[in-house]
Write an enzyme that holds these catalytic residues in place. Structure first.
Site, PDB file in Angstrom:
ATOM      1  CB  SER A 139     -42.561   6.505  23.381  1.00 11.42           C
ATOM      2  OG  SER A 139     -41.645   6.611  24.458  1.00 11.42           O
ATOM      3  CE  LYS A 157     -38.957  15.656  26.990  1.00 11.45           C
ATOM      4  NZ  LYS A 157     -37.802  15.220  27.815  1.00 11.45           N
ATOM      5  CG  ASP A 292     -28.501   7.668  28.428  1.00 14.12           C
ATOM      6  OD1 ASP A 292     -27.448   7.057  28.163  1.00 14.12           O
ATOM      7  OD2 ASP A 292     -29.520   7.631  27.719  1.00 14.12           O
TER       8      ASP A 292
END
Length: 562
Positions: A139, A157, A292
């Site tokens: 997103s 990126k 994470d």
């Protein structure tokens, strides 16, 4: 009192979000927030077409789907909320953890508009080649494989054009809603919604700035410089900035590709142990950790080597917080419910007098695990249960600890996927013992003694100067004494009501006495005016007496609210 909608664009966005929430069965949440006018408009929109029926799905699933449909800001918010085990039950946490950026890819020509304006030239002049088909799409960004002019294979990126404006608008709206809700509803305010949105804003701002992610990757790489088995991609700073991150391409097998991991012949037990040791080192020794570490964020290389990627979400612990975590685990083993409760209340910044039942809850919890050796404790499950106890007592945790809990859960899940017999506590035990020993190591005790002595010396040497300043201020009349008494306003209000009653009682008594004296003239005819005055006085005294009786009755139990 509806939420001030702000600009017309905010009003349209709030209407759109309301439409989605109503469709997924969260209309009551909007009514609770007081957005009645927005609800009416959203309801009209709902009836314009046939809507998907989701009423039979569980609430956690509906919540996850609603956040996905609400867009990138809310997907990221859900990912942050998935770390808040102190606020949500496990069924919600598990569903929120499924939130991933499943979005359509953007054509390369549209994607590179902003970054080429920033660089002042086309990307094809920067790279020897760049694949226009993305490796992945999220997103916030898309990643493409490329090759630098110098020959290195890299992953580029690139931030989606216009995404910062969209997210900033959503953040302004969320801030207004959180501020409104915390001021209007006490049961919402105790969860500090403004602080949650602030934490979310800080996190997503970091993710929007790809240079920050590059610095995070370099910090991790530096911390593992002496470990050949753990690494992170090299950052090419010449081309890395806020909107683009250029890192070395990792020619390995993604941890999420279980079939490839199986066929490549990796020693999965060794990989699980190395990954756990790496993350535990980040937490307990470096105090800067990947928040994470799920399988999609690691690559495996020949020789059972591990490369961590995607450092958009990281956590950082202070020495004090790290020591408190070690103390908490030690207190559980030593049956020190008072110590464990003290640490939890400190984390939540709460008053012990307001949470007397928490210690009993912790004591019962300790009884359940008492006698279990440290190496047999399930730390991930333990932290989840503790945070659940805090949630039941309306206590919230600081963000660094919720990220740590999130990392524990991710690490435990990744380890068990590789090795069903993986025991994270066994991996954590050496780190916990080392921290306990280091706390009382001679060099650390000496450092604390030096710091204490330096602070004491500063206090002693500075005391004469401070006293001199204090005396000079007293001589010039610059010292003012202020007393802040808890609930002073409440007591002043009670005193004010008491004085009012006393005054009314005196006036009523005076009216009774005066009227009696006027009416007591025996044998004398009173003028009509005086007779009427005396009767009015009696009536006023009766009314005043009734008012006094009523207010006294209310204050002493009849009403029970004053």
């Amino acid at each position: 009192m509806p939420i001030p909608p702000g600009s017309p664009s905010e009003l349209r966005r709030l209407t759109e979000l309301s439409t989605i929430l109503i469709r997924y069965g969260f209309g009551d949440l909007l009514r609770y927030a007081g957005v009645d006018q927005i609800l009416e408009k959203a309801g009209e929109l709902l009836h314009r077409g046939k809507q998907e029926s989701v009423a039979d799905e569980p609430a956690p699933v509906r919540m996850r789907k609603a956040l996905e449909e609400m867009g990138p800001s809310f997907i990221k918010l859900g990912q942050i909320l998935s770390t808040r085990v102190d606020l949500f039950p496990q069924e919600y946490i598990r569903e929120l953890e499924k939130l991933r950026d499943h979005v359509p890819t953007l054509s390369f020509d549209k994607l590179v508009v902003e970054i080429e304006e920033e660089l002042g030239r086309p990307l094809k002049e920067v790279f020897e080649r760049i694949d226009i088909v993305p490796l992945a799409a999220g997103s916030i960004a898309q990643t493409h494989r490329a090759q630098l002019k110098t020959g290195e294979d890299v992953v580029v990126k690139i931030r989606r054009p216009g995404i910062r404006g969209v997210i900033e608008a959503d953040l302004r709206l969320l801030t207004r809603i959180a501020r409104f809700a915390s001021r209007r509803f006490e049961d919402v305010a105790r969860f500090h919604p403004e602080a949650i949105i602030k934490e979310f804003a800080n996190s997503i701002h970091s993710e929007l700035d790809f240079a920050i992610e590059g610095r995070n990757a370099e910090t991790i790489a530096t911390n593992f410089a002496d470990d050949p088995d753990i690494s992170s991609p090299k950052v090419f700073w010449e081309w890395t900035n806020e909107m683009m991150n250029v890192q070395a391409f990792i020619d390995g097998i993604a941890g999420s590709d279980r079939a490839a991991v199986e066929s490549a012949g990796f020693d999965k037990k060794e990989i699980a142990l190395r990954g756990a040791n790496a993350v535990l080192k980040m937490m307990f020794e470096d105090r800067f950790f990947h928040a994470d570490p799920h399988p999609g964020n690691v690559f495996y290389l020949p020789g059972n080597k591990i490369v961590f990627i995607d450092f958009g979400m990281v956590g950082q612990l202070s020495r004090q917080r790290r020591d408190e975590m070690v103390d908490l685990l030690h207190g559980m083993v030593e049956r020190r419910a008072d110590k464990v409760t003290e640490i939890l209340l400190t984390w939540a910044d709460a008053d012990a007098k307001q949470n007397l039942q928490l210690e009993s809850r912790i004591d019962a919890f300790i009884d359940r695990v008492h006698g279990v050796a440290l190496e047999r404790l399930d730390i991930a499950s333990l932290t989840r249960d503790l945070f659940s106890a805090m949630r039941d007592h309306d206590l919230a945790l600081p963000s660094d600890l919720t990220l740590m809990a999130k990392a524990f859960a991710s690490l435990d899940g990744m380890g068990r996927q590789l090795d069903p017999e993986f025991d994270m506590v066994e991996a954590a035990r050496p780190f916990l013992r080392r921290q306990m020993l280091r706390r009382y190591a001679p060099d650390r005790l000496a450092r604390k003694a030096r710091e204490g002595a330096a602070e004491g010396l500063d206090l002693v040497t500075g005391l004469p100067k401070d006293l001199k300043k204090l005396l000079q201020m007293a001589q010039r009349g610059q010292i003012r004494l202020g007393i802040d008494v808890v609930q002073m306003e409440h007591y002043l209000d009670r005193i004010d009501r008491s004085v009012t009653r006393l005054t009314m009682a005196i006036v009523t008594a005076a009216l009774i006495m005066g009227s009696s004296m006027v009416m007591s003239f025996s044998g004398a005819k009173l003028p009509i005016g005086l007779s009427v005055f005396a009767m009015m006085g009696f009536m006023a005294s009766i009314l005043g007496g009734l008012w006094l009786i009523y207010t006294t009755w209310r204050s002493r139990g009849g009403g029970g609210r004053r």
